[in-house]
Design a protein around this motif. Structure first.
Motif, PDB file in Angstrom:
ATOM      1  N   LEU A 250      34.498  38.634 -27.263  1.00 29.28           N
ATOM      2  CA  LEU A 250      35.755  39.369 -27.081  1.00 29.28           C
ATOM      3  C   LEU A 250      36.960  38.463 -27.319  1.00 29.28           C
ATOM      4  O   LEU A 250      37.910  38.845 -28.019  1.00 29.28           O
ATOM      5  CB  LEU A 250      35.808  39.960 -25.668  1.00 29.28           C
ATOM      6  CG  LEU A 250      37.112  40.678 -25.293  1.00 29.28           C
ATOM      7  CD1 LEU A 250      37.355  41.853 -26.235  1.00 29.28           C
ATOM      8  CD2 LEU A 250      37.081  41.145 -23.846  1.00 29.28           C
ATOM      9  N   VAL A 251      36.939  37.254 -26.754  1.00 27.21           N
ATOM     10  CA  VAL A 251      38.050  36.323 -26.919  1.00 27.21           C
ATOM     11  C   VAL A 251      38.249  35.969 -28.391  1.00 27.21           C
ATOM     12  O   VAL A 251      39.374  35.905 -28.891  1.00 27.21           O
ATOM     13  CB  VAL A 251      37.821  35.047 -26.074  1.00 27.21           C
ATOM     14  CG1 VAL A 251      38.850  33.983 -26.408  1.00 27.21           C
ATOM     15  CG2 VAL A 251      37.876  35.377 -24.587  1.00 27.21           C
ATOM     16  N   GLU A 252      37.137  35.729 -29.094  1.00 25.85           N
ATOM     17  CA  GLU A 252      37.232  35.402 -30.521  1.00 25.85           C
ATOM     18  C   GLU A 252      37.807  36.561 -31.314  1.00 25.85           C
ATOM     19  O   GLU A 252      38.603  36.356 -32.240  1.00 25.85           O
ATOM     20  CB  GLU A 252      35.839  35.024 -31.051  1.00 25.85           C
ATOM     21  CG  GLU A 252      35.373  33.655 -30.569  1.00 25.85           C
ATOM     22  CD  GLU A 252      33.980  33.305 -31.067  1.00 25.85           C
ATOM     23  OE1 GLU A 252      33.258  34.238 -31.467  1.00 25.85           O
ATOM     24  OE2 GLU A 252      33.624  32.108 -31.039  1.00 25.85           O
ATOM     25  N   ARG A 253      37.448  37.797 -30.955  1.00 20.11           N
ATOM     26  CA  ARG A 253      37.961  38.960 -31.685  1.00 20.11           C
ATOM     27  C   ARG A 253      39.446  39.198 -31.392  1.00 20.11           C
ATOM     28  O   ARG A 253      40.186  39.650 -32.271  1.00 20.11           O
ATOM     29  CB  ARG A 253      37.126  40.190 -31.350  1.00 20.11           C
ATOM     30  CG  ARG A 253      35.746  40.128 -32.000  1.00 20.11           C
ATOM     31  CD  ARG A 253      34.890  41.301 -31.654  1.00 20.11           C
ATOM     32  NE  ARG A 253      33.608  41.210 -32.350  1.00 20.11           N
ATOM     33  CZ  ARG A 253      32.582  42.036 -32.134  1.00 20.11           C
ATOM     34  NH1 ARG A 253      32.699  42.996 -31.242  1.00 20.11           N
ATOM     35  NH2 ARG A 253      31.459  41.882 -32.807  1.00 20.11           N
ATOM     36  N   ILE A 254      39.860  38.933 -30.164  1.00 25.22           N
ATOM     37  CA  ILE A 254      41.291  39.024 -29.851  1.00 25.22           C
ATOM     38  C   ILE A 254      42.065  38.007 -30.680  1.00 25.22           C
ATOM     39  O   ILE A 254      43.130  38.301 -31.230  1.00 25.22           O
ATOM     40  CB  ILE A 254      41.541  38.783 -28.333  1.00 25.22           C
ATOM     41  CG1 ILE A 254      40.991  39.962 -27.523  1.00 25.22           C
ATOM     42  CG2 ILE A 254      43.038  38.598 -28.061  1.00 25.22           C
ATOM     43  CD1 ILE A 254      41.055  39.750 -26.031  1.00 25.22           C
ATOM     44  N   ASN A 255      41.514  36.817 -30.794  1.00 24.13           N
ATOM     45  CA  ASN A 255      42.160  35.778 -31.599  1.00 24.13           C
ATOM     46  C   ASN A 255      42.248  36.195 -33.069  1.00 24.13           C
ATOM     47  O   ASN A 255      43.271  35.990 -33.734  1.00 24.13           O
ATOM     48  CB  ASN A 255      41.383  34.465 -31.468  1.00 24.13           C
ATOM     49  CG  ASN A 255      42.075  33.309 -32.166  1.00 24.13           C
ATOM     50  OD1 ASN A 255      43.217  32.980 -31.863  1.00 24.13           O
ATOM     51  ND2 ASN A 255      41.393  32.696 -33.113  1.00 24.13           N
ATOM     52  N   ILE A 256      41.186  36.822 -33.580  1.00 22.48           N
ATOM     53  CA  ILE A 256      41.178  37.299 -34.963  1.00 22.48           C
ATOM     54  C   ILE A 256      42.250  38.370 -35.160  1.00 22.48           C
ATOM     55  O   ILE A 256      42.965  38.376 -36.168  1.00 22.48           O
ATOM     56  CB  ILE A 256      39.786  37.863 -35.338  1.00 22.48           C
ATOM     57  CG1 ILE A 256      38.778  36.716 -35.469  1.00 22.48           C
ATOM     58  CG2 ILE A 256      39.840  38.653 -36.647  1.00 22.48           C
ATOM     59  CD1 ILE A 256      37.336  37.186 -35.604  1.00 22.48           C
ATOM     60  N   TYR A 257      42.382  39.284 -34.180  1.00 24.35           N
ATOM     61  CA  TYR A 257      43.384  40.343 -34.279  1.00 24.35           C
ATOM     62  C   TYR A 257      44.797  39.765 -34.334  1.00 24.35           C
ATOM     63  O   TYR A 257      45.622  40.172 -35.158  1.00 24.35           O
ATOM     64  CB  TYR A 257      43.263  41.292 -33.088  1.00 24.35           C
ATOM     65  CG  TYR A 257      44.327  42.357 -33.061  1.00 24.35           C
ATOM     66  CD1 TYR A 257      44.289  43.434 -33.941  1.00 24.35           C
ATOM     67  CD2 TYR A 257      45.390  42.285 -32.164  1.00 24.35           C
ATOM     68  CE1 TYR A 257      45.266  44.416 -33.929  1.00 24.35           C
ATOM     69  CE2 TYR A 257      46.385  43.253 -32.147  1.00 24.35           C
ATOM     70  CZ  TYR A 257      46.308  44.314 -33.031  1.00 24.35           C
ATOM     71  OH  TYR A 257      47.298  45.272 -33.019  1.00 24.35           O
ATOM     72  N   VAL A 258      45.084  38.801 -33.460  1.00 24.88           N
ATOM     73  CA  VAL A 258      46.419  38.181 -33.435  1.00 24.88           C
ATOM     74  C   VAL A 258      46.677  37.442 -34.743  1.00 24.88           C
ATOM     75  O   VAL A 258      47.767  37.534 -35.326  1.00 24.88           O
ATOM     76  CB  VAL A 258      46.553  37.230 -32.225  1.00 24.88           C
ATOM     77  CG1 VAL A 258      47.876  36.470 -32.290  1.00 24.88           C
ATOM     78  CG2 VAL A 258      46.463  38.016 -30.928  1.00 24.88           C
ATOM     79  N   GLN A 259      45.668  36.720 -35.232  1.00 24.83           N
ATOM     80  CA  GLN A 259      45.826  35.997 -36.496  1.00 24.83           C
ATOM     81  C   GLN A 259      46.058  36.956 -37.662  1.00 24.83           C
ATOM     82  O   GLN A 259      46.788  36.646 -38.602  1.00 24.83           O
ATOM     83  CB  GLN A 259      44.582  35.137 -36.774  1.00 24.83           C
ATOM     84  CG  GLN A 259      44.442  33.940 -35.833  1.00 24.83           C
ATOM     85  CD  GLN A 259      45.643  33.032 -35.891  1.00 24.83           C
ATOM     86  OE1 GLN A 259      46.114  32.658 -36.962  1.00 24.83           O
ATOM     87  NE2 GLN A 259      46.167  32.678 -34.717  1.00 24.83           N
ATOM     88  N   ALA A 260      45.462  38.145 -37.573  1.00 29.04           N
ATOM     89  CA  ALA A 260      45.678  39.142 -38.623  1.00 29.04           C
ATOM     90  C   ALA A 260      47.141  39.565 -38.690  1.00 29.04           C
ATOM     91  O   ALA A 260      47.656  39.929 -39.744  1.00 29.04           O
ATOM     92  CB  ALA A 260      44.802  40.368 -38.364  1.00 29.04           C
TER      93      ALA A 260
END
Length: 416
Positions: A250-260
């Motif tokens: 979940l944390v990694e996916r949140i980071n991916i979303y913000v980076q997007a």
């Protein structure tokens, strides 16, 4: 116009306009100047300079109404020391009267009701004072105060000219205020963006570390002390492992979303055929194990996009089909076509499909359908696709299949 001609063609000349109509020539010059800047100080000081340049005035002061609507503050001054003239109450003196009554005011300095102000102006060498209300879209924004050390012949044509110029100045002032407001909001958005980035970075590192540690400790616990624990104890350890893995994901996916949303894009030429082949290789194992066909078109076109972002868009859409297509999913089809301003890509499947009323909701952050219950995921995959499409000046949308399945479309601008 002569009867043998259907149109008139006349070369535009400022000099000729000045000779024919001095008033329009002045308006044109001031209008051109006011449109050359968005900075309030430049507009006001320039307007004051232009009034002295075109008319027989010795000084020009421009007052703006404050937010309370009760006070006028000196914002620009040319040709005189502003000492003692920096602040005026609405309705006070000739300047305040021009603002409160929305009227043009002209008066001899010697006849001013405020004798103290009259003496102050007379000592500066002025004999005539004129006040032009600055009105834009029916709203008074200030007053332009003009002063001369000699008598000036005043007629209705000149008054009309001053009122038109006053309107031009007031519109420019309102545009400058709007521009300043936009810049302030832009700065706030930039600050918010930095806070989001910092929060995401902190969350990623502060949560991922402990979650990984918990996973490692529980794994070590089972390895070294599993023989001591009963089935219930070992079950608890496995549950801890699964939960910690979910936290990390979940944390990694949140980071991916913000980076997007915030990561800089590296726009380059991409061969569509190569991208499709790379995607097919990436999903080969899972497709082969589930006996699912991935069909791609023959495409040799080149687009301009950020490679990592574009691959993530297609990867997330294929992954979405694999996750939610159901047990009867047998085919995923990639598509491509060109429109005037966009490259259109599609990912279709013959799986469970989506309802029409869900086609917009599924792109919202943390949005998951009821049919996705029991399937691992954070509801971020399609939200990431939407953000990346926006950053490529495009959009994303979904359509349900006629009988089953669904098709997801991504439009990428050709102007990148």
């Amino acid at each position: 116009m002569s009867p043998d001609k259907r149109y008139i063609s006349i070369d535009f000349s400022k000099n000729n306009l000045l000779e024919r109509n001095k008033g329009l020539s002045i308006i044109l010059d001031i209008s051109n100047f006011l449109s050359s800047s968005q900075k309030l100080d430049d507009i006001l000081n320039g307007a004051a300079f232009k009034m002295l340049e075109h008319f027989e005035f010795d000084a020009c002061r421009i007052y703006l109404l404050d937010k309370s609507g009760r006070h006028l503050h000196l914002s620009a001054c040319r040709g005189t020391d502003p000492g003692g003239l920096e602040y005026v109450e609405l309705g006070e003196g000739f300047t305040g009267k021009a603002a409160s009554t929305r009227s043009f005011v002209a008066q001899h300095v010697s006849e001013l009701e405020d004798k103290q102000r009259g003496i102050l102006l007379a000592n500066k060498g002025f004999k005539i004072i004129m006040c032009v209300p600055l009105i834009a879209v029916g709203q008074v924004v200030g007053v332009m105060n003009l002063a001369s050390g000699k008598l000036i012949k005043l007629d209705q044509e000149m008054i009309d000219l001053f009122e038109v110029i006053g309107n031009q100045v007031s519109v420019a002032v309102k545009n400058a205020w709007l521009y300043e407001n936009i810049l302030k909001k832009k700065d706030k958005l930039s600050e918010s963006k930095k806070m989001i980035e910092f929060f995401a970075y902190s969350t990623f590192h502060d949560l991922k570390g402990p979650a990984v540690a918990i996973h490692g400790i529980s794994k070590l616990l089972i390895k070294k002390y599993g023989h001591v624990l009963n089935d219930k104890g070992r079950g608890y350890c496995e549950k801890i492992q699964q939960t910690s893995e979910q936290i990390v994901t979940l944390v990694e996916r949140i980071n991916i979303y913000v980076q997007a949303k915030v990561a800089p894009l590296n726009i380059e030429d991409l061969k569509i055929g190569e991208i499709f082949n790379e995607l097919k290789d990436e999903f080969f194992s899972v497709l082969d194990s589930r006996h699912i066909k991935l069909i791609e078109p023959i495409a040799d076109s080149v687009i301009r996009a950020d490679r990592l972002s574009f691959m993530r868009i297609l990867r997330n859409l294929v992954d979405n089909a694999l996750k939610y297509g159901g047990d009867k999913l047998s085919e995923i089809r990639l598509g491509y076509r060109e429109e005037k301003d966009f490259h259109i890509f599609s990912v279709s499947d013959d799986g469970v499909g989506i309802k029409k009323d869900q086609c917009e909701k599924i792109f919202q952050i943390y949005q998951r359908e009821k049919t996705s219950k029991g399937i691992a995921g954070a509801g971020l995959g399609l939200a990431v696709v939407r953000e990346l499409a926006k950053r490529h000046e495009g959009k994303v949308w979904a359509e349900p299949g006629e009988r089953k399945g669904a098709t997801f479309y991504v439009a990428i601008s050709k102007k990148l």
